[in-house]
Design a protein around this motif. Sequence first.
Motif, short mmCIF file in Angstrom:
data_model
loop_
_atom_site.label_atom_id
_atom_site.label_comp_id
_atom_site.label_asym_id
_atom_site.label_seq_id
_atom_site.Cartn_x
_atom_site.Cartn_y
_atom_site.Cartn_z
N LEU A 104 0.80 -1.22 0.00
CA LEU A 104 0.00 0.00 0.00
C LEU A 104 0.84 1.28 0.00
CD1 LEU A 104 -2.96 -1.00 2.32
CD2 LEU A 104 -3.12 -0.18 -0.02
N GLY A 105 2.14 1.18 0.14
CA GLY A 105 2.97 2.37 0.09
C GLY A 105 2.81 3.28 1.27
N GLY A 106 2.42 2.77 2.43
CA GLY A 106 2.26 3.57 3.64
C GLY A 106 3.10 3.01 4.77
N ASP A 107 3.19 3.81 5.84
CA ASP A 107 3.93 3.36 7.03
C ASP A 107 3.04 2.58 7.98
OD1 ASP A 107 6.50 4.66 6.42
OD2 ASP A 107 5.33 6.50 6.59
N SER A 108 1.76 2.93 8.05
CA SER A 108 0.81 2.24 8.93
C SER A 108 -0.46 1.94 8.15
CB SER A 108 0.47 3.10 10.15
OG SER A 108 1.61 3.36 10.93
N VAL A 109 -1.09 0.82 8.47
CA VAL A 109 -2.33 0.41 7.82
C VAL A 109 -3.31 -0.01 8.90
CG1 VAL A 109 -3.43 -1.22 6.24
CG2 VAL A 109 -1.15 -0.36 5.73
N ALA A 110 -4.57 0.41 8.75
CA ALA A 110 -5.60 0.05 9.72
C ALA A 110 -6.88 -0.30 8.99
CB ALA A 110 -5.85 1.19 10.70
N ILE A 111 -7.67 -1.16 9.60
CA ILE A 111 -9.01 -1.49 9.13
C ILE A 111 -9.97 -1.32 10.30
CG2 ILE A 111 -10.52 -3.32 8.27
CD1 ILE A 111 -8.14 -4.48 6.79
N THR A 112 -11.09 -0.66 10.04
CA THR A 112 -12.10 -0.49 11.08
C THR A 112 -13.46 -0.94 10.56
OG1 THR A 112 -12.96 1.72 10.53
CG2 THR A 112 -10.85 1.63 11.71
N ASP A 113 -14.35 -1.25 11.48
CA ASP A 113 -15.75 -1.30 11.11
C ASP A 113 -16.36 0.04 11.53
OD1 ASP A 113 -16.11 -1.46 13.85
OD2 ASP A 113 -16.67 -3.58 13.85
N ARG A 114 -17.65 0.14 11.68
CA ARG A 114 -18.25 1.42 12.02
C ARG A 114 -18.07 1.78 13.49
NH1 ARG A 114 -21.19 3.83 8.20
NH2 ARG A 114 -21.99 5.23 9.81
N GLU A 115 -17.70 0.80 14.31
CA GLU A 115 -17.66 1.04 15.75
C GLU A 115 -16.26 1.01 16.34
OE1 GLU A 115 -20.33 1.90 17.29
OE2 GLU A 115 -21.68 1.55 15.58
N ARG A 116 -15.34 0.26 15.75
CA ARG A 116 -14.06 0.08 16.43
C ARG A 116 -12.96 -0.24 15.44
NH1 ARG A 116 -13.51 -5.73 18.04
NH2 ARG A 116 -15.09 -6.87 16.88
N VAL A 117 -11.73 -0.07 15.91
CA VAL A 117 -10.56 -0.45 15.14
C VAL A 117 -10.41 -1.97 15.22
CG1 VAL A 117 -8.07 -0.22 14.90
CG2 VAL A 117 -9.44 1.75 15.63
N LEU A 118 -10.39 -2.62 14.06
CA LEU A 118 -10.29 -4.08 14.03
C LEU A 118 -8.84 -4.54 13.93
CD1 LEU A 118 -13.23 -4.90 11.59
CD2 LEU A 118 -13.24 -4.98 14.08
N ALA A 119 -7.99 -3.74 13.28
CA ALA A 119 -6.59 -4.12 13.12
C ALA A 119 -5.79 -2.87 12.82
CB ALA A 119 -6.43 -5.15 12.00
N PHE A 120 -4.56 -2.83 13.33
CA PHE A 120 -3.66 -1.70 13.09
C PHE A 120 -2.24 -2.22 13.11
CE2 PHE A 120 -1.17 2.03 13.67
CZ PHE A 120 -1.93 3.11 13.23
N GLN A 121 -1.45 -1.81 12.10
CA GLN A 121 -0.06 -2.24 12.02
C GLN A 121 0.80 -1.05 11.62
OE1 GLN A 121 0.73 -5.97 10.08
NE2 GLN A 121 2.74 -5.31 9.35
N GLY A 122 1.86 -0.78 12.38
CA GLY A 122 2.78 0.29 12.06
C GLY A 122 2.87 1.34 13.14
N PRO A 123 3.60 2.44 12.91
CA PRO A 123 3.72 3.52 13.89
C PRO A 123 2.35 4.06 14.29
CG PRO A 123 5.29 3.83 12.10
CD PRO A 123 4.41 2.70 11.69
N GLY A 124 2.19 4.36 15.57
CA GLY A 124 0.92 4.84 16.08
C GLY A 124 0.07 3.78 16.73
N SER A 125 0.54 2.52 16.68
CA SER A 125 -0.26 1.43 17.24
C SER A 125 -0.36 1.51 18.77
CB SER A 125 0.34 0.08 16.84
OG SER A 125 1.68 -0.03 17.30
N ASP A 126 0.48 2.37 19.40
CA ASP A 126 0.41 2.49 20.86
C ASP A 126 -0.86 3.19 21.32
OD1 ASP A 126 1.35 4.79 19.60
OD2 ASP A 126 2.31 5.52 21.43
N HIS A 127 -1.45 4.05 20.45
CA HIS A 127 -2.68 4.73 20.86
C HIS A 127 -3.83 4.49 19.88
CE1 HIS A 127 -0.49 7.60 18.30
NE2 HIS A 127 -1.66 8.08 17.97
#
Length: 425
Positions: A104-127
Amino acid sequence: MRNGSWPLAIAVVLTWGFVYLVTQVFPDPPLEVEATVLIGLGITLVLTIGYPSALRGPRQAGPVRRSPGRQGRTFAAVDRSMPLRSGLTAEAARRAVRLLHPVLGGDSVAITDRERVLAFQGPGSDHHTVGDRPQTEASVRVLAKGRTVVVRNRGRLGCPDPDCPLQSAVIAPLAIGKRVVGTLKVYRVDEIPPPRDVVEGLAGIMSLHLELAELDHERKLAVDAKLDALRAQINPHFLFNTLNTIASKARTDPEEARRLLLRLSDFFRYAVRQDGHLVEFGQEYFFVRTYLSLEQARYGERLRVRYDVDPQVLSAHVPVLTIQPLVENAVKHGLADKVDGGTVRLKARVDPLTRTTSIRVSDDGVGMSAELLERLTSGDGAAEGGVGLRNISQRLQALYGERYRLDIQSDYGNGTVVDLRIPLG
């Protein structure tokens, strides 16, 4: 034109001039035009292949950019491996993020549904923690409007954490039809956002897989409903008649009554508690034999049974509660009203060449009129003591699509033949 291409263009022009001179001007007579063209094309091809900078362009510092063809192959590989066919779950999102992060050419990737973060990988995962509500204002806008948002500075990103390293992002909606069900978010730690077309393309692939997952779920619910309806159609008269037979045997042959009672228990336990939609033929075969043994106890010598089952069929998978209703129709509509009774035959074969399982249920009973056959296939047969063949056909359609055949031939006064052919499984 790229700067590195000018030398090649000049070389090609000079080459064609030289070829023209040595093939058309100097020779007497000149060469054929076709020969001139072939010589010119050959030298041009050699020059082009030997001059890679014209095709590849000058080398650039920084991240490698994929060519459109390479990107297309990447998309195809991702499409084949996408783990979202089970739906937008935390486990599926975690696997998808791990798959998508390198492309994807990014540093961090996340997937959410409408209510919550389902997955997060990369810088910023601490918060940006899995399980929390989406924190950035941009994510809220995407969920509300269903349109991709490109963020080019940290202020517009709207992350409430002052130490967040993420500076830019592309956030694309995940949708099933027109309904937004989540987001795909790709972040960068500088102010150059990831390529929007790549993120939107992969979000589109993910949305397609989510739509297919929902269709699979709806189809499963439909098949479940038809299976429940088939179970509910188990003829109550069969139960009452069998219990009457057992009660009669209890006075004349208590041991036989006990065996029949155990078989009746096996019959209903299998019909009600069988899980899933496919079982080994051996289990359905046992169920059919149990049913017919109960009916033979009632009809006596008027009901004769012949089995012709290839042992290879026993391990093949068939739809649960499909063969017994066909046999029940043979008994109820074929032999019950025939004074001297008749024979029900069950034949099963496996064809390894066509990879199909063939099952035939036939009887030499009274047969069915065209009107009765129509009522059975339209689902109204249960009202007349039979089990609707339309229900079975719809279940087969849901399970196999067009890869099955269910043919019924009935000659009034001479019996009925039902042929079922399904993919070998």
